[in-house]
Design an enzyme around this catalytic site. Structure first.
Site, PDB file in Angstrom:
ATOM      1  N   TYR A   1       0.856  -1.188   0.000  1.00  0.00           N
ATOM      2  CA  TYR A   1       0.000   0.000   0.000  1.00  0.00           C
ATOM      3  C   TYR A   1       0.897   1.245   0.000  1.00  0.00           C
ATOM      4  CZ  TYR A   1      -3.577  -3.363   1.517  1.00  0.00           C
ATOM      5  OH  TYR A   1      -4.406  -4.451   1.636  1.00  0.00           O
TER       6      TYR A   1
ATOM      7  N   HIS B   1       0.524 -11.828   1.253  1.00  0.00           N
ATOM      8  CA  HIS B   1      -0.504 -11.037   0.551  1.00  0.00           C
ATOM      9  C   HIS B   1      -1.018 -11.771  -0.683  1.00  0.00           C
ATOM     10  CE1 HIS B   1      -1.643  -6.510   0.056  1.00  0.00           C
ATOM     11  NE2 HIS B   1      -2.669  -7.291  -0.170  1.00  0.00           N
TER      12      HIS B   1
ATOM     13  N   SER C   1     -12.287  -5.678   1.893  1.00  0.00           N
ATOM     14  CA  SER C   1     -13.259  -4.919   1.083  1.00  0.00           C
ATOM     15  C   SER C   1     -14.692  -5.324   1.441  1.00  0.00           C
ATOM     16  CB  SER C   1     -13.010  -5.131  -0.419  1.00  0.00           C
ATOM     17  OG  SER C   1     -11.706  -4.760  -0.774  1.00  0.00           O
ATOM     18  N   PRO C   2     -15.051  -5.304   2.730  1.00  0.00           N
ATOM     19  CA  PRO C   2     -16.347  -5.852   3.145  1.00  0.00           C
ATOM     20  C   PRO C   2     -17.556  -5.070   2.642  1.00  0.00           C
ATOM     21  CG  PRO C   2     -15.284  -4.737   4.987  1.00  0.00           C
ATOM     22  CD  PRO C   2     -14.270  -4.801   3.885  1.00  0.00           C
TER      23      PRO C   2
ATOM     24  N   ARG D   1     -15.492  -2.211  -1.620  1.00  0.00           N
ATOM     25  CA  ARG D   1     -14.737  -1.000  -1.991  1.00  0.00           C
ATOM     26  C   ARG D   1     -15.635   0.241  -1.999  1.00  0.00           C
ATOM     27  NH1 ARG D   1     -13.543  -5.559  -4.494  1.00  0.00           N
ATOM     28  NH2 ARG D   1     -11.376  -6.226  -4.574  1.00  0.00           N
ATOM     29  N   GLY D   2     -16.600   0.247  -1.086  1.00  0.00           N
ATOM     30  CA  GLY D   2     -17.493   1.409  -0.946  1.00  0.00           C
ATOM     31  C   GLY D   2     -18.812   1.246  -1.673  1.00  0.00           C
ATOM     32  N   PHE D   3     -18.876   0.359  -2.663  1.00  0.00           N
ATOM     33  CA  PHE D   3     -20.077   0.302  -3.510  1.00  0.00           C
ATOM     34  C   PHE D   3     -21.337  -0.012  -2.702  1.00  0.00           C
ATOM     35  CE2 PHE D   3     -23.036  -1.952  -6.350  1.00  0.00           C
ATOM     36  CZ  PHE D   3     -23.295  -0.903  -7.221  1.00  0.00           C
TER      37      PHE D   3
END
Ligand SMILES: NC(=O)c1ccc[n+]([C@@H]2O[C@H](COP(=O)([O-])OP(=O)(O)OC[C@H]3O[C@@H](n4cnc5c(N)ncnc54)[C@H](OP(=O)(O)O)[C@@H]3O)[C@@H](O)[C@H]2O)c1
Length: 385
Positions: free
Chosen positions: A112, A180, A260-261, A264-266
């Site tokens: 990151y 990762h 990404s629960p 990713r914001g969607f």
């Protein structure tokens, strides 16, 4: 609580050592037991497991277990891959607010940035050294601060990356070090052996894997017990329910950390076909599921979550997180945000408990809505199993 576990573990080790010693008198075994016992004594972490309004969950089992807040905090988007973000002082304040509200699990990775997310998190959480867990990840190759796009989990590299992460994170031992992405050139047993050595040396406390198959999990766990698997899981990507990964976690007592629960914001409902991503610092514009037509069609899923939440006083993000928490007690989602309002909203998910019948109702509605677009493009898809 960890102290009790540690004491019990030491007793267990001593008992094992005595038994083995008496029966076999094998010096090397005693040496290893001694080394592991010594490593446990060096565990510097005293992380609270009680805080008003917070719930806790345990990832992993036996000596590799770890009790953490039921919701962690994904730190990636505070500097990387989630478009524009507020300045360092504001992000630092948000992390401190998270600690004040009882969050004890913070997630970052070497890739990151690369590197600058670890540097930011290490600096921001330095006042809470040993009182919170910062988990990080190795595997993506980084040379001179730049990602090469290759995977490497060669033991000498993992060892070097571990030292560098310890320095950037300003800690003496990494509470959980994840691989990762899988390295096809390094057998997982070699990676596990390297981590076992780092644990014996006290540089790492526990370890985990991301995006691997159930078979790899079994092989890795047989060499060095895993604490958690961190792979993608949310209402629009449910592969681990089908490929045996969640089952093997349940069977072997390994935790599961869905990344990404909120997709990713969607699933939070703030993204639509007109959303502009900052292409210099956001990977979403490269993902098939985030192309305008896919976003347009997938909005039906967000609408269904909003409709379901409306009569329960929940937002769609809360429905998405509560669905994960309900799935199994060994699941700890790590939503990311740059906003205190979203942080509070996500945290308040813990106030809701819904019945199996209610979740079945949601599943039934969602099963009639197809998910449009793959989660990853071809290059990223090659890196997951
Ligand atoms: N192991 C892996 O391979 C891997 C891969 C990806 C991510 N991760 C980890 O998982 C963490 C979280 O993943 P992520 O950032 O990809 O996805 P996420 O947590 O599903 O979504 C984060 C995005 O959602 C928005 N958001 C958060 N809460 C919201 C709410 N209540 N309502 C509306 N929008 C909301 C955030 O924007 P705002 O800032 O505007 O709130 C942010 O852009 C990362 O930080 C990282 O630690 C791991």
């Amino acid at each position: 609580m960890r102290k009790d576990n540690e004491n019990m573990s030491r007793r267990g080790f001593l008992k094992t050592a005595a038994g083995i010693g008496a029966a076999l008198a094998v010096e090397p075994v005693l040496g290893k037991v001694q080394a592991a016992t010594e490593a446990m004594k060096r565990d510097p972490y005293k992380v609270p497991t009680r805080h008003e309004g917070m719930r806790y969950r345990t990832l992993g089992s036996g000596n590799s277990r770890m009790t953490v807040s039921a919701l962690g905090f994904g730190c990636m988007g505070m500097t990387y891959n989630r478009s524009e973000h507020p300045d360092k002082a504001q992000m630092t304040r948000l992390l401190h607010q998270a600690v004040d509200r009882g969050v004890t699990l913070f997630d970052t990775a070497i890739i990151y940035g690369p590197l600058h997310n670890e540097e930011f998190v290490g600096e921001a959480l330095a006042p809470y050294k040993n009182k919170v867990y910062i988990t990080t990840k190795f595997g993506h190759e980084v040379i001179d601060g730049k990602a090469t796009g290759r995977q490497t989990s060669r033991p000498d590299v993992v060892r070097r990356y571990c030292e560098d992460s310890l320095r950037r994170l300003r800690i003496d031992s990494i509470p959980m070090f994840y691989q990762h992405r899988f390295d096809r050139d390094t057998p997982i047993e070699d990676v596990a052996g390297c981590i076992a050595d780092l644990i014996r040396e006290g540089k790492v406390q526990r370890w985990g894997l991301c995006e691997v198959s159930a078979d790899i999990i079994r092989r890795a766990h047989a060499v060095c017990p895993l604490t958690a698997i961190q792979s993608e899981l949310h209402l629009m990507h449910r592969l681990v329910e089908q490929n045996g990964v969640l089952d093997v976690c349940r069977e072997l007592g390994i935790g599961f950390v869905p990344y990404s629960p909120i997709n990713r914001g969607f699933l939070g409902g703030c993204i639509n076909e007109f959303t502009q991503f900052d292409t210099s610092n956001d990977n979403r514009h490269t993902l098939p599921r985030f192309q305008p037509e896919a976003l347009r069609q997938n909005t039906r899923i967000v609408n269904a979550l909003q409709h379901f939440g409306r009569t329960r006083g929940m937002t769609s993000a809360q429905v998405a997180l509560a669905w994960l928490l309900h799935k199994a007690p060994f699941i700890v989602p790590i939503p990311g945000t740059t906003k205190v309002a979203h942080f509070e909203e996500n945290l308040h998910t813990l106030d809701f408990t819904l019945s199996d019948t209610e979740w079945a109702e949601l599943e039934s509605v969602l099963s009639a809505i197809p998910v449009i677009g793959d989660r990853y493009g071809a290059d990223q898809q090659k890196q997951v199993m």
